[in-house]
Motif scaffolding. Structure first.
Motif, short mmCIF file in Angstrom:
data_model
loop_
_atom_site.label_atom_id
_atom_site.label_comp_id
_atom_site.label_asym_id
_atom_site.label_seq_id
_atom_site.Cartn_x
_atom_site.Cartn_y
_atom_site.Cartn_z
N ALA A 40 0.85 -1.18 0.00
CA ALA A 40 0.00 0.00 0.00
C ALA A 40 0.89 1.24 0.00
N PRO A 41 0.38 2.38 -0.44
CA PRO A 41 1.18 3.60 -0.48
C PRO A 41 1.76 3.92 0.90
N GLY A 42 3.07 4.17 0.94
CA GLY A 42 3.72 4.55 2.18
C GLY A 42 4.00 3.41 3.13
N LYS A 43 3.72 2.17 2.69
CA LYS A 43 3.93 1.02 3.55
C LYS A 43 4.90 0.04 2.91
N GLU A 44 5.46 -0.82 3.73
CA GLU A 44 6.35 -1.85 3.22
C GLU A 44 5.54 -2.96 2.56
N ARG A 45 6.22 -3.66 1.64
CA ARG A 45 5.59 -4.82 1.02
C ARG A 45 5.40 -5.91 2.07
N GLU A 46 4.22 -6.52 2.06
CA GLU A 46 3.94 -7.54 3.06
C GLU A 46 3.42 -8.81 2.41
N GLY A 47 3.69 -9.93 3.05
CA GLY A 47 3.21 -11.21 2.55
C GLY A 47 1.73 -11.37 2.85
N VAL A 48 0.99 -11.85 1.85
CA VAL A 48 -0.44 -12.08 1.99
C VAL A 48 -0.73 -13.57 2.11
N SER A 49 -0.14 -14.35 1.21
CA SER A 49 -0.40 -15.78 1.18
C SER A 49 0.70 -16.44 0.35
N CYS A 50 0.88 -17.74 0.57
CA CYS A 50 1.82 -18.48 -0.25
C CYS A 50 1.35 -19.92 -0.35
N ILE A 51 1.85 -20.60 -1.39
CA ILE A 51 1.52 -21.99 -1.61
C ILE A 51 2.79 -22.70 -2.08
N SER A 52 3.10 -23.82 -1.44
CA SER A 52 4.30 -24.56 -1.84
C SER A 52 4.00 -25.42 -3.05
N SER A 53 5.04 -26.05 -3.59
CA SER A 53 4.83 -26.92 -4.74
C SER A 53 3.99 -28.14 -4.38
N LEU A 54 3.97 -28.51 -3.10
CA LEU A 54 3.12 -29.61 -2.64
C LEU A 54 1.83 -29.10 -2.02
N ARG A 55 1.51 -27.83 -2.32
CA ARG A 55 0.22 -27.24 -1.95
C ARG A 55 0.05 -27.01 -0.46
N ILE A 56 1.13 -26.83 0.27
CA ILE A 56 1.02 -26.31 1.63
C ILE A 56 0.73 -24.82 1.52
N ARG A 57 -0.26 -24.36 2.28
CA ARG A 57 -0.69 -22.97 2.17
C ARG A 57 -0.47 -22.22 3.47
N LYS A 58 -0.19 -20.93 3.35
CA LYS A 58 -0.10 -20.03 4.49
C LYS A 58 -0.84 -18.74 4.16
N TYR A 59 -1.36 -18.12 5.21
CA TYR A 59 -2.07 -16.85 5.04
C TYR A 59 -1.66 -15.89 6.15
N ALA A 60 -1.61 -14.62 5.80
CA ALA A 60 -1.45 -13.60 6.82
C ALA A 60 -2.71 -13.56 7.68
N ASP A 61 -2.56 -13.22 8.94
CA ASP A 61 -3.71 -13.19 9.84
C ASP A 61 -4.80 -12.25 9.32
N SER A 62 -4.39 -11.19 8.67
CA SER A 62 -5.34 -10.17 8.21
C SER A 62 -6.27 -10.67 7.10
N VAL A 63 -5.91 -11.79 6.44
CA VAL A 63 -6.71 -12.26 5.32
C VAL A 63 -7.27 -13.66 5.55
N LYS A 64 -6.92 -14.30 6.66
CA LYS A 64 -7.42 -15.65 6.93
C LYS A 64 -8.93 -15.68 6.93
N GLY A 65 -9.47 -16.70 6.27
CA GLY A 65 -10.91 -16.85 6.19
C GLY A 65 -11.55 -16.04 5.08
#
Length: 125
Positions: A40-65
């Motif tokens: 976002a403007p004026g903010k650092e880049r942040e991780g939102v979500s990721c998926i591994s090659s074996l489909r392990i997923r992670k989400y930032a708390d702010s977007v979970k659900g």
């Protein structure tokens, strides 16, 4: 030439949905972990979500659900389904690829080698 291209951004009202796509060219995504990041403007880049090659997923708390990451290796594409969008989700969204072990994905920007150009998501009434 190795390239990632994001698409699907736009203007949406609060509570709405968007689906972002990250398509690779010049290489196949199936052996890479893919991350979605936002800035976002004026903010650092942040991780939102990721998926591994074996489909392990992670989400930032702010977007979970609300956000769901998925991959379609046949289409060489990773998706980010974003529901119940809020004004604070407004940012430029980037996808990135990292060569990590199959069960690993990361929301640390420094681990990613290839980046797309970004797509703007604006949540506003």
């Amino acid at each position: 030439q190795l390239q990632l291209v994001e698409s699907g951004g736009g203007l949406v009202q609060p509570g709405g949905s968007l689906r972002l796509s990250c398509r690779a060219s010049g290489f196949t995504l199936d052996s890479y972990a893919i991350g979605w990041f936002r800035q976002a403007p004026g903010k650092e880049r942040e991780g939102v979500s990721c998926i591994s090659s074996l489909r392990i997923r992670k989400y930032a708390d702010s977007v979970k659900g609300r956000f769901t990451i998925s991959r379609d290796n046949a289409q060489n594409t990773v998706y980010l389904q974003m529901n119940s969008l809020k004004p604070e989700d407004t940012a430029v969204y980037y996808c990135a690829a990292a060569s990590l072990d199959g069960w690993v994905c990361s929301q640390d920007t420094y681990k990613y080698n290839y980046w797309g150009q970004g797509t703007q998501v604006t949540v506003s009434s």
